[in-house]
Each structure stands twice: as structure tokens, then as C-alpha cells.
Design an enzyme around this catalytic site. Structure first.
Site, PDB file in Angstrom:
ATOM      1  N   ASP A 182       0.912  -1.135   0.000  1.00  0.00           N
ATOM      2  CA  ASP A 182       0.000   0.000   0.000  1.00  0.00           C
ATOM      3  C   ASP A 182       0.955   1.189   0.000  1.00  0.00           C
ATOM      4  O   ASP A 182       1.573   1.486   1.030  1.00  0.00           O
ATOM      5  CB  ASP A 182      -0.873   0.001   1.258  1.00  0.00           C
ATOM      6  CG  ASP A 182      -1.852   1.155   1.216  1.00  0.00           C
ATOM      7  OD1 ASP A 182      -1.415   2.272   0.919  1.00  0.00           O
ATOM      8  OD2 ASP A 182      -3.037   0.941   1.495  1.00  0.00           O
ATOM      9  N   HIS A 183       1.125   1.825  -1.141  1.00  0.00           N
ATOM     10  CA  HIS A 183       2.248   2.764  -1.224  1.00  0.00           C
ATOM     11  C   HIS A 183       2.103   3.946  -0.270  1.00  0.00           C
ATOM     12  O   HIS A 183       3.081   4.610   0.049  1.00  0.00           O
ATOM     13  CB  HIS A 183       2.505   3.219  -2.672  1.00  0.00           C
ATOM     14  CG  HIS A 183       1.561   4.260  -3.170  1.00  0.00           C
ATOM     15  ND1 HIS A 183       0.309   3.981  -3.626  1.00  0.00           N
ATOM     16  CD2 HIS A 183       1.696   5.607  -3.272  1.00  0.00           C
ATOM     17  CE1 HIS A 183      -0.287   5.105  -3.998  1.00  0.00           C
ATOM     18  NE2 HIS A 183       0.526   6.111  -3.799  1.00  0.00           N
ATOM     19  N   HIS A 245      -5.667   2.876   1.094  1.00  0.00           N
ATOM     20  CA  HIS A 245      -4.920   4.042   1.604  1.00  0.00           C
ATOM     21  C   HIS A 245      -5.646   4.751   2.753  1.00  0.00           C
ATOM     22  O   HIS A 245      -5.054   5.112   3.764  1.00  0.00           O
ATOM     23  CB  HIS A 245      -4.689   5.064   0.491  1.00  0.00           C
ATOM     24  CG  HIS A 245      -4.114   4.474  -0.767  1.00  0.00           C
ATOM     25  ND1 HIS A 245      -3.213   3.441  -0.754  1.00  0.00           N
ATOM     26  CD2 HIS A 245      -4.309   4.769  -2.073  1.00  0.00           C
ATOM     27  CE1 HIS A 245      -2.873   3.131  -1.996  1.00  0.00           C
ATOM     28  NE2 HIS A 245      -3.523   3.925  -2.825  1.00  0.00           N
TER      29      HIS A 245
HETATM   30  C1  BG6 Z   1      -3.389   4.781  -6.342  1.00  0.00           C
HETATM   31  C2  BG6 Z   1      -4.756   4.891  -6.970  1.00  0.00           C
HETATM   32  O1  BG6 Z   1      -3.340   3.699  -5.462  1.00  0.00           O
HETATM   33  O2  BG6 Z   1      -3.114   5.985  -5.631  1.00  0.00           O
HETATM   34  C3  BG6 Z   1      -4.840   6.091  -7.888  1.00  0.00           C
HETATM   35  O3  BG6 Z   1      -5.021   3.711  -7.713  1.00  0.00           O
HETATM   36  C4  BG6 Z   1      -4.414   7.341  -7.152  1.00  0.00           C
HETATM   37  O4  BG6 Z   1      -6.145   6.244  -8.415  1.00  0.00           O
HETATM   38  C5  BG6 Z   1      -3.081   7.141  -6.440  1.00  0.00           C
HETATM   39  O5  BG6 Z   1      -4.305   8.385  -8.097  1.00  0.00           O
HETATM   40  C6  BG6 Z   1      -2.740   8.327  -5.565  1.00  0.00           C
HETATM   41  O6  BG6 Z   1      -1.451   8.191  -5.056  1.00  0.00           O
HETATM   42  P1  BG6 Z   1      -0.581   9.439  -4.623  1.00  0.00           P
HETATM   43  O7  BG6 Z   1       0.671   8.862  -4.034  1.00  0.00           O
HETATM   44  O8  BG6 Z   1      -0.349  10.250  -5.873  1.00  0.00           O
HETATM   45  O9  BG6 Z   1      -1.403  10.210  -3.639  1.00  0.00           O
END
Ligand code: BG6
Length: 507
Positions: A182-183, A245
Site C-alpha cells: 500500500d504505497h 490508503h
Molecule cells: C493509487 C490509486 O493507489 O493511488 C490512484 O489507484 C491514485 O487512483 C493514487 O491516483 C494516488 O497516489 P498518490 O501517491 O499520488 O497520492
């Protein structure tokens, strides 16, 4: 610390977007910082034919374009790219995996790597199970050393499909070998939440329902669905951002202090939060507490934007949500009665991830409170793209008799020259390689999150056309303000303070 006994990294989906934008730049940053040492190799795996030379050229291009370290004209690439090789592979063909094993053994010898293998599947989830099976059948898991599987979201579409997927993967990999990304958990400020909470004596004692009035979590995006309409129209904001997230951020804010700062203890506490989420028990409860929205055409910064239904690969009659907000309760002793307001959406006015902790107001019948309308104290944790913390307090306006004004003490980490926070993927790849699963989601977290989200999805599925619309470039459907207004609260402005605030900055 570098990797003691070395490792081979396999990037499945080596020619894809994620690999190019995030994974190769992350590997390069780790290399630059000496974290990978010399005992590593990377094999890019994808279907299309490519020579090692072409692949290495792709890597260099992706680093030049996307890496936070900007290589200069004199950079000697050879030392780095000699660790990279390519394998064109049909992932349904076991023989191809046997060849991959041969190729790997040669590299392991060359770089003195003791059989440790990390498989990063930057692939569609439908392929996770087949690839895992063929890794085993092709002998890729017979090397000495450890074997780890790193997979991207989405992990299933609902609890049932997630269980099925998990079962299939478990036929090959044990839970402790699976690293579900989950980045958001790799983001600097998300990891900082623990430190802010547990290293400061003036936060932790107040971190409960006696002192906190509500918590607001915003994950706003200015982008629409871009070229991902096909995937997104099937997923929607609840599954794309909410199940993962958003709930992960919430657990970091709400969890109890773990007994030790080790992966399993931290994840135990997070899963307890997810299990304590108050489940919505009827369609009516969902309707009263959750707002579901979709953007229509609008404009942002003077640019006209199409509505969601006009986006590429999106069904023109789609009822998929691009926005959702909810009032959520964590029913445990610490949080009983404190609403968590969470919201996320595409095509909002700003890109921001922010957590606002609103403290209870001072009593109105005592001393200053009798005369003044005292603003509540806020602690704001800015996660992205600005990183920092600000604390809002009340103080006397200088020179006045007794005017009170809000002051914001604003610490902007990302404004500090010389701080160049590592990208989420750098931390996560490094953590997976050294076997630290703290910032990866364990199966019981994933399943508890689905159990919560499924109730919302089911209520929506029963009434698909019940969706609120908001113009692109706005803060979402109007109903979202009512969620808080009913409780006497309002959303705090994100990414900036109220205009009448005085700001103390670190710059
Ligand atoms: C991803 C989603 O996990 O996270 C995307 O699939 C989203 O739809 C993205 O745009 C947002 O990530 P960050 O790091 O740019 O906030």
C-alpha cells in the site's frame, strides 16, 4: 545498512508504467545511497522481446525522467546497469520459468548472491496466482536463501474475491513471505505519524476521546481517471482509495501504542482498529453516513474539464463513484464517540493528503471562553505533496488589550533545502528486501478492511443511481458538508490556513 547476503529482484511487468515511473528510479536511488551494496541483480520480466542492451537503455531513460536523483552528463551508467538483465517470458509457459532460473543462477554467481529472490509482480491481480504457481513449477523457489512475493493492489474486489486470491497465493507463499504494497504506508509523513504520536509527551496523553473532538482525513486529487478509465470504472473511489490508503491512514492515527516497535506488534494494533470500526448495518445507515459522488464537467485553474462519464473507457451511463466521504467510528475505549470524517475524490481543487486532529474547545463558561469565541486547537499532519506539521493555537494579538487570534506554528519539512524525502517505493522495496514487513498490509488487515467496505458497496449496489454529482474542480457534493454540520463541525481548509491566522514558519 546494505543487503548482507545480496538478492535478485525480479520485476514482472518490466516494461509497464509502474516499473518505469517508480521501480527503476527507486532502485537507482537505493543504489546511489549505497543501500543495495554490490551484491544485487535485477531481472526485468515481460512478454515483449527486448535485448539486455535495450532494456538497460530503458532503465537509464526512466531514471533520467523520474528519479529524484538527477544524474549528470558524466554519470558512469555501466557500473549500475550491468546489474540488470531482461527475460522475455510468456507467464503461462513453465519452460520459460526454467530458463529464467538458469539465467538467475548465472547472475547469482556473478554477483555473489546467496539465492535470495524477491519477486515483484507489477501485474494485474488476475495474474498473481498463475505466476506464483509457475515460479514454483519452474524451480525458481528451489534456491537456497529467502523468497518473497511483492504484490500491488487491488487485492481482490471484495472480501470473497480477496479470500480466493489469498488462498491461491498461499498455495505457494507463506503469509510472512507475502508483501502487499500500500504505497501510502511508504510515505515519509505516514511513517512519521508513529513518531509524532509516540515520541511527544504533549500529544499522546491527549490522543483520545476526552480531548479530541473529531479527526478529518482528506485524500484529494486534482487528476481525473486519466487513461485508467477501464480499471477505474470497475473499481471506484471506495475500492481504489478507501479500502486501502484511507483506512490504512486511519489505523496509523487511531492505533494503540504497540508493545514493541516491530512489524507484527504494529500490525496487530492496526488490525484491532479495523475490527473496531463500527459497521453500517443497513442501507439507511450507509445513506446517512456515507456520501457517494461523481464529477461532472467543470473547470480547474481556468481549464475546462470533461465529466467522468465523458472520460475515455468509461461507460457513458456509469454510476461509479469518483468521490466518497464517510463518518466513521472506532468503537473502542480510546475513541468511543469521536467521529472520523474521511473523504477522497478525483478532480478536487488541490492535490493533498492531510490529517486534521481537532481538539475539544475550551469551556465557554470560564474566563476567556466567556468573552471570546475561541477556535479549537488543531494538529495538522500534511502527508503529500507538502510534508509537514502545523499546530494551531490561540494567543493574544500583540499590542491589543485582550484580542485573541489563532496562530499557526507551521513546520514545512518539504520546504527545507536539503531534505529530499525518499519516494515511498524506495522505502518499500528496501524494506521488503531486508525482510521488514511493518509497512505492508497483512492478510487480516486486508480482510477486515474489505469486511467494512463491503457493507457500503452492497448498500450502493442495491441503489446504483443514488449518486451525488459535483462539478470537476469543486470540493465534492454539497451533502458532504452536512455530514459534519449535523455534528456541529466543518471541514478545515486544506493546504493552507485560515486567512486571519498569523503563521510562524520555519523558513
Ligand atoms: C493509487 C490509486 O493507489 O493511488 C490512484 O489507484 C491514485 O487512483 C493514487 O491516483 C494516488 O497516489 P498518490 O501517491 O499520488 O497520492
Amino acid at each position: 545498512m546494505s543487503l548482507a547476503s545480496g538478492a535478485v529482484f525480479f520485476i514482472f511487468g518490466a516494461t509497464g508504467d509502474l516499473a518505469r515511473r517508480k521501480l527503476y528510479p527507486a532502485i537507482y536511488s537505493l543504489y546511489r545511497e549505497g543501500k543495495l551494496g554490490k551484491r544485487f541483480a535485477v531481472i526485468g520480466v515481460a512478454r515483449r522481446p527486448r535485448t539486455n542492451e535495450q532494456f538497460r537503455e530503458d532503465i537509464i531513460q526512466s531514471i533520467k525522467e523520474f528519479c529524484r536523483y538527477k544524474p549528470d552528463a558524466n554519470t558512469d551508467w555501466n557500473d549500475f546497469v550491468r546489474h540488470f538483465e531482461y527475460k522475455s517470458l510468456d507467464i503461462n509457459n513453465v519452460d520459460g520459468f526454467r530458463e529464467l532460473d538458469q539465467q538467475t543462477r548465472v547472475l547469482e554467481q556473478e554477483f555473489n548472491i546467496e539465492g535470495n529472490r524477491l519477486f515483484y509482480l507489477a501485474l494485474a491481480p488476475e495474474l498473481f496466482s498463475g505466476v506464483s504457481q509457475n515460479l514454483r513449477k519452474g524451480g525458481m523457489l528451489d534456491s537456497p536463501g529467502w523468497h518473497r512475493l511483492v504484490i500491488e493492489k487491488p487485492f481482490g474486489y471484495d472480501l470473497k474475491s480477496a479470500e480466493e486470491l489469498n488462498k491461491q497465493i498461499n498455495e505457494v507463499f507463506r503469509e510472512e513471505e507475502i508483501y502487499r504494497i500500500d504505497h501510502y504506508l511508504g510515505k515519509e509523513m505516514v511513517q512519521n505519524i508513529e513518531v509524532i504520536r509516540f515520541a511527544n509527551s504533549f500529544f499522546e496523553p491527549l490522543w483520545n476521546n476526552k480531548h479530541i473532538a473529531n479527526i478529518q482525513i482528506t485524500l484529494g486529487e486534482t487528476v481525473g481517471v486519466e487513461e485508467r478509465g477501464g480499471y477505474y470504472d470497475h473499481a471506484g473511489a471506495l475500492r481504489d482509495m478507501g479500502q486501502n490508503h484511507m483506512l490504512q491512514l486511519l489505523t496509523m492515527i487511531a492505533m494503540e501504542p504497540p508493545s514493541r516497535l516491530v512489524a507484527e506488534d504494529i500490525r496487530d494494533e492496526k488490525v484491532k482498529v479495523l475490527r473496531s470500526l463500527r459497521a453500517y448495518t443497513s442501507k439507511e445507515e450507509v445513506a446517512a453516513n456515507v456520501v457517494r459522488g461523481q464529477y461532472t464537467s467543470g473547470s480547474l485553474k481556468g481549464k475546462d474539464l470533461p465529466g467522468y462519464r465523458e472520460e475515455e473507457s468509461v461507460n457513458p451511463e456509469s454510476n461509479t463513484e469518483t468521490y466518497f466521504a464517510a463518518k466513521v467510528f472506532v468503537d473502542n475505549f480510546r475513541w468511543a464517540g469521536v467521529p472520523f470524517y474521511i473523504r477522497t475524490g478525483k478532480r478536487l481543487p488541490v492535490k493533498t493528503t492531510e490529517v486534521v486532529v481537532e481538539f475539544k474547545r475550551m469551556p465557554t463558561n470560564v474566563y476567556l471562553g466567556q468573552k471570546h469565541n475561541l477556535e479549537p486547537n488543531l494538529l495538522v499532519i500534511r502527508v503529500n505533496p507538502m510534508e509537514g506539521i502545523y499546530v494551531k493555537i490561540n494567543a493574544k494579538r500583540p499590542g491589543s488589550e485582550s484580542d485573541i487570534q489563532p496562530l499557526a506554528m507551521d513546520f514545512c519539512q518539504s520546504c527545507l533545502v536539503g531534505i529530499n524525502s525518499p519516494e515511498a517505493y524506495e522505502r518499500l522495496i528496501f524494506d521488503a528486501a531486508r525482510g521488514d514487513s511493518t509497512y505492508f498490509t497483512r492478510w487480516d488487515e486486508v480482510s477486515s478492511a474489505w469486511a467494512f467496505v463491503d457493507r457500503i458497496a452492497e448498500a450502493w449496489a442495491a441503489d446504483p443511481s443514488a449518486i451525488e454529482f459535483y462539478p470537476a474542480g469543486s470540493w465534492g457534493p454539497e451533502k458532504v458538508d452536512e455530514l459534519l454540520a449535523k455534528d456541529g463541525f466543518h471541514w478545515w481548509p486544506v493546504n493552507g490556513q485560515d486567512e486571519d491566522e498569523v503563521i510562524w514558519k520555519n523558513s
